[in-house]
Each structure stands twice: as structure tokens, then as C-alpha cells.
Design a protein around this motif. Structure first.
Motif, PDB file in Angstrom:
ATOM      1  N   ALA A  27      -9.388  -2.394   7.455  1.00  0.00           N
ATOM      2  CA  ALA A  27     -10.744  -1.567   8.812  1.00  0.00           C
ATOM      3  C   ALA A  27     -11.751  -1.774   7.830  1.00  0.00           C
ATOM      4  CB  ALA A  27      -9.635  -0.322   8.142  1.00  0.00           C
ATOM      5  N   ALA A  28     -11.847  -1.883   6.729  1.00  0.00           N
ATOM      6  CA  ALA A  28     -12.986  -1.264   6.641  1.00  0.00           C
ATOM      7  C   ALA A  28     -14.352  -2.730   6.301  1.00  0.00           C
ATOM      8  CB  ALA A  28     -13.157  -0.418   5.266  1.00  0.00           C
ATOM      9  N   ARG A  29     -13.429  -3.515   5.901  1.00  0.00           N
ATOM     10  CA  ARG A  29     -13.640  -4.726   5.874  1.00  0.00           C
ATOM     11  C   ARG A  29     -14.486  -5.207   7.534  1.00  0.00           C
ATOM     12  NH1 ARG A  29     -12.826 -10.023   2.933  1.00  0.00           N
ATOM     13  NH2 ARG A  29     -14.525 -10.044   3.620  1.00  0.00           N
ATOM     14  N   ARG A  30     -13.630  -4.532   8.119  1.00  0.00           N
ATOM     15  CA  ARG A  30     -13.835  -4.921   9.701  1.00  0.00           C
ATOM     16  C   ARG A  30     -14.747  -4.861  10.841  1.00  0.00           C
ATOM     17  NH1 ARG A  30     -12.253 -10.190  10.720  1.00  0.00           N
ATOM     18  NH2 ARG A  30     -10.022 -10.592   9.965  1.00  0.00           N
ATOM     19  N   GLY A  31     -15.355  -3.094   9.928  1.00  0.00           N
ATOM     20  CA  GLY A  31     -16.235  -2.421  10.446  1.00  0.00           C
ATOM     21  C   GLY A  31     -16.077  -1.298  11.060  1.00  0.00           C
ATOM     22  N   ARG A  32     -14.572  -1.366  11.059  1.00  0.00           N
ATOM     23  CA  ARG A  32     -13.499   0.132  11.687  1.00  0.00           C
ATOM     24  C   ARG A  32     -13.712   1.485  10.209  1.00  0.00           C
ATOM     25  NH1 ARG A  32      -8.458  -2.110  14.281  1.00  0.00           N
ATOM     26  NH2 ARG A  32      -8.395  -0.261  14.702  1.00  0.00           N
ATOM     27  N   ASP A  33     -13.949   2.712  11.185  1.00  0.00           N
ATOM     28  CA  ASP A  33     -13.767   3.835  10.370  1.00  0.00           C
ATOM     29  C   ASP A  33     -12.551   3.851  10.935  1.00  0.00           C
ATOM     30  OD1 ASP A  33     -13.773   5.921   9.580  1.00  0.00           O
ATOM     31  OD2 ASP A  33     -15.606   6.856  10.125  1.00  0.00           O
ATOM     32  N   LEU A  34     -10.965   4.757  10.722  1.00  0.00           N
ATOM     33  CA  LEU A  34     -10.035   4.767  10.729  1.00  0.00           C
ATOM     34  C   LEU A  34     -10.145   6.238  11.301  1.00  0.00           C
ATOM     35  CD1 LEU A  34      -7.035   2.184   9.293  1.00  0.00           C
ATOM     36  CD2 LEU A  34      -8.272   1.831  11.226  1.00  0.00           C
ATOM     37  N   ALA A  35     -10.252   6.512  10.299  1.00  0.00           N
ATOM     38  CA  ALA A  35     -11.089   8.501  10.399  1.00  0.00           C
ATOM     39  C   ALA A  35     -11.389   8.567  12.110  1.00  0.00           C
ATOM     40  CB  ALA A  35     -10.713   8.914   9.489  1.00  0.00           C
ATOM     41  N   GLY A  36     -12.635   8.051  12.343  1.00  0.00           N
ATOM     42  CA  GLY A  36     -13.065   8.461  12.585  1.00  0.00           C
ATOM     43  C   GLY A  36     -12.878   8.004  14.284  1.00  0.00           C
ATOM     44  N   GLU A  37     -11.441   7.600  14.327  1.00  0.00           N
ATOM     45  CA  GLU A  37     -10.742   6.750  15.564  1.00  0.00           C
ATOM     46  C   GLU A  37      -9.822   7.872  15.661  1.00  0.00           C
ATOM     47  OE1 GLU A  37      -9.997   2.304  15.319  1.00  0.00           O
ATOM     48  OE2 GLU A  37     -11.538   2.080  14.621  1.00  0.00           O
ATOM     49  N   ASP A  38      -9.411   8.013  14.540  1.00  0.00           N
ATOM     50  CA  ASP A  38      -8.388   9.321  15.042  1.00  0.00           C
ATOM     51  C   ASP A  38      -7.195   8.653  14.990  1.00  0.00           C
ATOM     52  OD1 ASP A  38     -10.020  11.720  14.827  1.00  0.00           O
ATOM     53  OD2 ASP A  38      -9.744  11.766  17.322  1.00  0.00           O
ATOM     54  N   VAL A  39      -7.032   7.704  13.650  1.00  0.00           N
ATOM     55  CA  VAL A  39      -6.551   6.726  13.564  1.00  0.00           C
ATOM     56  C   VAL A  39      -6.070   6.982  12.409  1.00  0.00           C
ATOM     57  CG1 VAL A  39      -5.190   4.729  12.707  1.00  0.00           C
ATOM     58  CG2 VAL A  39      -6.095   5.288  14.510  1.00  0.00           C
ATOM     59  N   ALA A  40      -4.271   7.337  11.559  1.00  0.00           N
ATOM     60  CA  ALA A  40      -3.775   7.331  10.078  1.00  0.00           C
ATOM     61  C   ALA A  40      -2.896   6.320   9.718  1.00  0.00           C
ATOM     62  CB  ALA A  40      -3.297   8.520   9.472  1.00  0.00           C
ATOM     63  N   VAL A  41      -3.488   6.104   8.517  1.00  0.00           N
ATOM     64  CA  VAL A  41      -1.488   5.343   7.717  1.00  0.00           C
ATOM     65  C   VAL A  41      -1.649   5.838   6.588  1.00  0.00           C
ATOM     66  CG1 VAL A  41      -2.000   3.200   6.431  1.00  0.00           C
ATOM     67  CG2 VAL A  41      -3.565   3.617   8.100  1.00  0.00           C
ATOM     68  N   VAL A  42       0.216   5.291   7.142  1.00  0.00           N
ATOM     69  CA  VAL A  42       1.056   7.000   6.712  1.00  0.00           C
ATOM     70  C   VAL A  42       2.006   6.141   6.031  1.00  0.00           C
ATOM     71  CG1 VAL A  42       2.337   8.820   6.770  1.00  0.00           C
ATOM     72  CG2 VAL A  42       0.820   8.479   8.474  1.00  0.00           C
ATOM     73  N   PRO A  43       2.078   6.017   4.663  1.00  0.00           N
ATOM     74  CA  PRO A  43       3.109   5.537   3.761  1.00  0.00           C
ATOM     75  C   PRO A  43       5.052   6.181   3.742  1.00  0.00           C
ATOM     76  CG  PRO A  43       1.236   6.128   2.286  1.00  0.00           C
ATOM     77  CD  PRO A  43       1.886   7.061   4.036  1.00  0.00           C
ATOM     78  N   ILE A  44       5.859   5.729   4.561  1.00  0.00           N
ATOM     79  CA  ILE A  44       6.841   6.416   4.594  1.00  0.00           C
ATOM     80  C   ILE A  44       7.857   7.121   3.937  1.00  0.00           C
ATOM     81  CG2 ILE A  44       6.311   6.228   7.153  1.00  0.00           C
ATOM     82  CD1 ILE A  44       8.498   4.183   6.700  1.00  0.00           C
ATOM     83  N   GLY A  45       7.071   5.751   2.479  1.00  0.00           N
ATOM     84  CA  GLY A  45       8.287   5.821   1.568  1.00  0.00           C
ATOM     85  C   GLY A  45      10.054   6.002   1.098  1.00  0.00           C
ATOM     86  N   GLY A  46       9.302   4.399   1.887  1.00  0.00           N
ATOM     87  CA  GLY A  46      10.341   3.188   2.454  1.00  0.00           C
ATOM     88  C   GLY A  46      10.700   3.230   3.068  1.00  0.00           C
ATOM     89  N   SER A  47      11.604   1.966   3.978  1.00  0.00           N
ATOM     90  CA  SER A  47      11.428   1.571   5.151  1.00  0.00           C
ATOM     91  C   SER A  47      13.018   2.707   5.573  1.00  0.00           C
ATOM     92  CB  SER A  47      12.099  -0.104   5.461  1.00  0.00           C
ATOM     93  OG  SER A  47      13.534  -0.155   4.473  1.00  0.00           O
TER      94      SER A  47
END
Length: 202
Positions: A27-47
Motif C-alpha cells: 500500500a505504501a509503495r502504491r502511494g496509499r495511506d491505509l490509516a488515512g483511508e480508515d482501513v485496517a489490516v488485521v491478522p486473525i491468527g490462522g484461517s
């Protein structure tokens, strides 16, 4: 998981921290600020935890926009979790993608190794100071004669700390025109219509 979400409008549910680091780096390389977009990437600890995560963050819970990334071996768990949460029945791969969930072939490391090529991945390993460890690994009889991509994938996955550390480095080494489709696609799935990004030139 809730502590990572804050005031997010959308979450990308991933199996582990290495997936999180890879998506945040891309996302950073694509010029995106996920926090600024109110997007969270959440690890769920396995499928196996996908159903609980979907129920917590999806329509029956916080009502957030959902997306996700998983390995091919865990696709069945993701399908069942989404079905259990009422997001579809007998989900196909295409239907999963229409819901914003994408599958890596075979897994994140495999996608990145194929996109980069074995030589470039070897350079990343060397830059991380692990070339001697990799050479020691290659002396193991069960791995000595395997194709180099298989050797690299196994080496990167031998413990979680290496996977996590390597995820960002591998994404940073990628030519942007070679980014694996599932990684770009899952980030696009949570893009707000008003948000645009500009790719870097690295």
C-alpha cells in the motif's frame, strides 16, 4: 483484534502478521495511506478464526467493509467462515473475489518468489544477513536437490520471525508491474471511491 481496528471503515482479514506486513508495504509503495483511508489490516491468527472475525467485523457485528487474503490451502476455511456469517452459499473462487476475498497460490511466499524470481529473492536473503543460514539449510538432504523456488519458500517459512521480516523486504524489492494479483486486488477491494494513489518509482 478489536484494538487494531479503531475507527476503521474497512478491514482486510489476513491469516498472519507476514501477510499484514506485505500488504501494508505494498500500500505504501502504491502511494496509499491505509490509516488515512480508515482501513485496517488485521491478522486473525490462522484461517480457523475467519468465521469469528467475519462475525465480529461484518454485517452482524461492527458492520465494516470486509476483504481478505488467504493461502490456497486455507481457502476452504475462508469459504466456510463467510458462509457461516451469511455472506453466501456454496461459494466459488469467483464469488469469493466478488466479496473482496482473494487466494494466494500456494501462499504469500510462493506468490512473491514467483514474482521476483529466485535470484532476486536470494539477494533479499543476503541483504538480511541470512545467506549463511540459507547455505546451511541447503545442506539438509531432504532439500538439497529440490528446485530453488521450493528451497526458498521452505527457508522463508521455517519460523514466523523470518516470514514476518522477509515479507516487507520482498515487497519492497518487487517491480510494481510484477506485483501478484491477489495482493493488489485485495487492496483495491477496500479502496474508497474518493481515494487515489500514486505508485512510487522504486
Amino acid at each position: 483484534m478489536d484494538a487494531q481496528v479503531g475507527d476503521a471503515r474497512a478491514v482486510i482479514l489476513v491469516e498472519g502478521v507476514s501477510d499484514q506486513r506485505a500488504l501494508e508495504a505494498l500500500a505504501a509503495r502504491r502511494g496509499r495511506d491505509l490509516a488515512g483511508e480508515d482501513v485496517a489490516v488485521v491478522p486473525i491468527g490462522g484461517s480457523k478464526n475467519i468465521a469469528r472475525a467475519v462475525e465480529r467485523f461484518g454485517p452482524a457485528g461492527l458492520g465494516l467493509r470486509l476483504a481478505g487474503l488467504c493461502d490456497a490451502g486455507e481457502e476452504r476455511d475462508y469459504r466456510r467462515g463467510l458462509e457461516r456469517a451469511g455472506l453466501g452459499h456454496d461459494l466459488t473462487r469467483d464469488r469469493l473475489e466478488s466479496l473482496g476475498f482473494f487466494v494466494c497460490v500456494l501462499d504469500l511466499e510462493d506468490e512473491l518468489i514467483r514474482a521476483l524470481g529466485a535470484e532476486a529473492v536470494g539477494s533479499v536473503i543476503e541483504a538480511q544477513g541470512e545467506l549463511d543460514a540459507f547455505r546451511t539449510f541447503l545442506r539438509q538432504p531432504q532439500w538439497r536437490d529440490r528446485p530453488r523456488p521450493e528451497q526458498l519458500r521452505r527457508f522463508l517459512g521455517t519460523f514466523s520471525g523470518r516470514k514476518i521480516r522477509s515479507a516487507t523486504a520482498l515487497v519492497d524489492a518487487l517491480p510494481l508491474e510484477a506485483v501478484p494479483r491477489p495482493l493488489d486486488a485485495v487492496l483495491e477491494a477496500v479502496r474508497d471511491d474518493g481515494v487515489t494513489g500514486s505508485a512510487d518509482q522504486r
